[in-house]
Scaffold this motif. Structure first.
Motif, mmCIF file in Angstrom:
data_model
loop_
_atom_site.group_PDB
_atom_site.id
_atom_site.type_symbol
_atom_site.label_atom_id
_atom_site.label_comp_id
_atom_site.label_asym_id
_atom_site.label_seq_id
_atom_site.Cartn_x
_atom_site.Cartn_y
_atom_site.Cartn_z
ATOM 1 N N ASN A 168 2.845 62.543 32.685
ATOM 2 C CA ASN A 168 2.374 62.452 34.071
ATOM 3 C C ASN A 168 3.483 61.998 35.012
ATOM 4 N N ARG A 202 1.079 72.368 34.398
ATOM 5 C CA ARG A 202 0.919 73.595 35.200
ATOM 6 C C ARG A 202 1.891 73.668 36.363
ATOM 7 N N THR A 238 -3.563 75.242 29.788
ATOM 8 C CA THR A 238 -3.442 73.892 30.332
ATOM 9 C C THR A 238 -4.584 73.589 31.291
ATOM 10 N N GLU A 287 -2.702 68.574 33.290
ATOM 11 C CA GLU A 287 -2.639 68.968 34.699
ATOM 12 C C GLU A 287 -1.230 68.866 35.278
ATOM 13 N N HIS A 288 -0.347 68.124 34.644
ATOM 14 C CA HIS A 288 1.022 67.990 35.142
ATOM 15 C C HIS A 288 1.933 69.088 34.607
#
Length: 72
Positions: free
Chosen positions: A22, A5, A41, A2-3
């Motif tokens: 992160n 993107r 992702t 998630e980081h």
């Protein structure tokens, strides 16, 4: 995942991209891609547990193990 993107500002990483932790620190440089598919992702990296849930019997190569093997 998630980081990556918001750092790349796209869903699909490409050769030449840095993948980040992160804390947005580069942890992997996407140097080459010899796989036949695209990498997204949207979900976490695949692992042996995911393949077991999908019905795979025995070992199946996966992103998590590949990442750990490359950190030598």
């Amino acid at each position: 995942m998630e980081h990556i993107r918001p750092t790349l500002t796209r869903i699909f990483p490409e050769v030449g991209d840095d993948l980040v932790s992160n804390r947005r620190r580069p942890i992997l440089h996407f140097l080459e891609d010899t796989s036949p598919g695209r990498h997204d992702t949207l979900i976490a990296a695949c692992d042996s547990h995911r393949y077991a849930l999908l019905g795979c019997i025995g070992y199946h190569d996966n992103c998590t193990d590949n990442f750990h093997a490359a950190r030598v």
